[in-house]
Scaffold this active site. Sequence first.
Site, short mmCIF file in Angstrom:
data_model
loop_
_atom_site.label_atom_id
_atom_site.label_comp_id
_atom_site.label_asym_id
_atom_site.label_seq_id
_atom_site.Cartn_x
_atom_site.Cartn_y
_atom_site.Cartn_z
N ARG A 12 -15.26 31.94 3.89
CA ARG A 12 -15.42 30.49 4.07
C ARG A 12 -16.85 30.15 4.49
O ARG A 12 -17.40 29.13 4.06
CB ARG A 12 -14.42 29.98 5.12
CG ARG A 12 -13.00 29.88 4.57
CD ARG A 12 -11.97 29.85 5.66
NE ARG A 12 -12.04 28.67 6.49
CZ ARG A 12 -11.47 28.56 7.70
NH1 ARG A 12 -10.78 29.56 8.19
NH2 ARG A 12 -11.58 27.46 8.38
N LYS B 214 -14.76 19.49 12.93
CA LYS B 214 -14.46 18.28 12.12
C LYS B 214 -13.05 17.76 12.40
O LYS B 214 -12.88 16.60 12.77
CB LYS B 214 -14.56 18.58 10.61
CG LYS B 214 -15.89 19.07 10.13
CD LYS B 214 -15.88 19.30 8.63
CE LYS B 214 -14.87 20.33 8.15
NZ LYS B 214 -15.16 21.72 8.55
N ARG C 68 -3.34 30.80 11.53
CA ARG C 68 -3.55 30.21 10.21
C ARG C 68 -4.02 31.28 9.23
O ARG C 68 -4.92 32.06 9.57
CB ARG C 68 -4.60 29.09 10.33
CG ARG C 68 -4.29 27.87 9.52
CD ARG C 68 -5.22 26.75 9.86
NE ARG C 68 -6.44 26.76 9.05
CZ ARG C 68 -7.34 25.80 9.05
NH1 ARG C 68 -7.17 24.75 9.83
NH2 ARG C 68 -8.41 25.88 8.30
N ARG D 168 -17.11 19.08 -0.49
CA ARG D 168 -17.50 20.46 -0.14
C ARG D 168 -18.42 21.07 -1.18
O ARG D 168 -18.83 22.22 -1.04
CB ARG D 168 -16.26 21.32 0.02
CG ARG D 168 -15.75 21.39 1.46
CD ARG D 168 -14.45 22.16 1.46
NE ARG D 168 -14.24 22.91 2.67
CZ ARG D 168 -13.52 22.48 3.70
NH1 ARG D 168 -13.01 21.29 3.70
NH2 ARG D 168 -13.34 23.26 4.74
N ARG E 167 -8.69 30.16 17.38
CA ARG E 167 -7.59 29.47 16.69
C ARG E 167 -6.66 30.48 16.00
O ARG E 167 -5.45 30.28 15.95
CB ARG E 167 -8.14 28.47 15.67
CG ARG E 167 -7.03 27.67 15.01
CD ARG E 167 -7.54 26.51 14.21
NE ARG E 167 -8.35 26.94 13.07
CZ ARG E 167 -9.01 26.11 12.28
NH1 ARG E 167 -8.97 24.82 12.51
NH2 ARG E 167 -9.71 26.58 11.27
P1 B4P Z 1 -12.31 22.59 13.34
O1 B4P Z 1 -13.71 22.87 12.99
O2 B4P Z 1 -11.97 21.23 13.83
O3 B4P Z 1 -11.45 23.06 12.06
P2 B4P Z 1 -11.10 22.31 10.71
O4 B4P Z 1 -11.41 20.87 10.73
O5 B4P Z 1 -9.69 22.66 10.49
O6 B4P Z 1 -12.08 22.82 9.60
P3 B4P Z 1 -12.00 23.96 8.58
O7 B4P Z 1 -13.22 23.85 7.74
O8 B4P Z 1 -11.80 25.22 9.35
O9 B4P Z 1 -10.69 23.77 7.68
P4 B4P Z 1 -10.18 22.72 6.57
O10 B4P Z 1 -8.80 22.35 6.97
O11 B4P Z 1 -11.13 21.61 6.34
O12 B4P Z 1 -11.76 23.54 14.50
C1 B4P Z 1 -11.84 24.94 14.49
C2 B4P Z 1 -11.50 25.49 15.87
O13 B4P Z 1 -12.57 25.23 16.77
C3 B4P Z 1 -10.25 24.90 16.54
O14 B4P Z 1 -9.50 25.93 17.12
C4 B4P Z 1 -10.78 23.98 17.61
O15 B4P Z 1 -9.92 23.86 18.72
C5 B4P Z 1 -12.09 24.65 18.00
N1 B4P Z 1 -13.11 23.70 18.48
C6 B4P Z 1 -13.48 22.56 17.84
N2 B4P Z 1 -14.43 21.92 18.58
C7 B4P Z 1 -14.67 22.70 19.69
C8 B4P Z 1 -15.54 22.59 20.81
N3 B4P Z 1 -16.39 21.54 20.98
N4 B4P Z 1 -15.52 23.56 21.73
C9 B4P Z 1 -14.67 24.61 21.60
N5 B4P Z 1 -13.81 24.77 20.57
C10 B4P Z 1 -13.81 23.84 19.62
O16 B4P Z 1 -10.15 23.59 5.22
C11 B4P Z 1 -9.30 24.71 5.04
C12 B4P Z 1 -9.33 25.18 3.58
O17 B4P Z 1 -8.77 24.16 2.70
C13 B4P Z 1 -10.69 25.46 2.95
O18 B4P Z 1 -11.17 26.77 3.26
C14 B4P Z 1 -10.36 25.32 1.44
O19 B4P Z 1 -9.71 26.44 0.91
C15 B4P Z 1 -9.40 24.15 1.42
N6 B4P Z 1 -10.09 22.87 1.24
C16 B4P Z 1 -10.16 21.84 2.14
N7 B4P Z 1 -10.90 20.83 1.66
C17 B4P Z 1 -11.32 21.21 0.41
C18 B4P Z 1 -12.15 20.61 -0.57
N8 B4P Z 1 -12.72 19.40 -0.39
N9 B4P Z 1 -12.38 21.29 -1.73
C19 B4P Z 1 -11.81 22.49 -1.95
N10 B4P Z 1 -11.04 23.13 -1.04
C20 B4P Z 1 -10.79 22.51 0.14
#
Ligand code: B4P
Length: 192
Positions: free
Chosen positions: A144, A13, A133, A88, A127
């Site tokens: 998660r 995402k 992180r 979420r 990552r």
């Molecule tokens: P991504 O999947 O892009 O990670 P993200 O957007 O940061 O999502 P995530 O769900 O992990 O965290 P968020 O900040 O939303 O990438 C992951 C890895 O995969 C990276 O290293 C990337 O390079 C790699 N990758 C991606 N695409 C690839 C591909 N095609 N091929 C190879 N590698 C690839 O949330 C973090 C925390 O914040 C949550 O756990 C929660 O505690 C809190 N939070 C956020 N939103 C919330 C909400 N609405 N309600 C309550 N808590 C919330």
Amino acid sequence: MRLVLLGAPGSGKGTQATRLKEHLQVPHISTGDLLRAEVAAGSKLGLEAKEVMARGELVSDAILLGMLEDRFSRDDTRNGFILDGYPRNLAQADALDALLGRLKAPFDFAVQLECPTEMLVERIAGRAKAEGRADDSPDAVRKRLEVYTASTAPVIDYYRQHGQLTVVDGVGSLDEVFTRILEAIAPVKEVG
Ligand code: B4P
């Protein structure tokens, strides 16, 4: 273009939203990034969120909605947005409907990036090595993924049942996934 990006942790995402932001010229609103900024600033909200995030749990709906309302009060969201990481759970989905309803700005697409679990785990492990992180530790990632299945998957079912869901295959190179997303949203992008 008003886009909601959905998917499990590691589905890409945040990665794709960064590219989409450049392409569509609309702001990228990541609730994870907003929370991490609060943590980094050491604000009261950040202190509350820090431990919850490190455990891999969801931060409270009230905090998230307050943050989101604040972000949507800024003018730059008028021409569109990419919302990444929200909603979420079903309560957040209701809150988002109400917020966008008040703004008379319903989303055009909810795009779900779909990925097998073993690939999610592998990407996040990558990552964890690169960025360290706090919530990318094996225990937090397990949590998660559980939270995603219990709380976020029902949101996806809800959007599917209401004909609001577009599923995109998240397996492949960054360019491949990006192209698929653009193809999926092309009908709306062309008209507006
Ligand atoms: P991504 O999947 O892009 O990670 P993200 O957007 O940061 O999502 P995530 O769900 O992990 O965290 P968020 O900040 O939303 O990438 C992951 C890895 O995969 C990276 O290293 C990337 O390079 C790699 N990758 C991606 N695409 C690839 C591909 N095609 N091929 C190879 N590698 C690839 O949330 C973090 C925390 O914040 C949550 O756990 C929660 O505690 C809190 N939070 C956020 N939103 C919330 C909400 N609405 N309600 C309550 N808590 C919330």
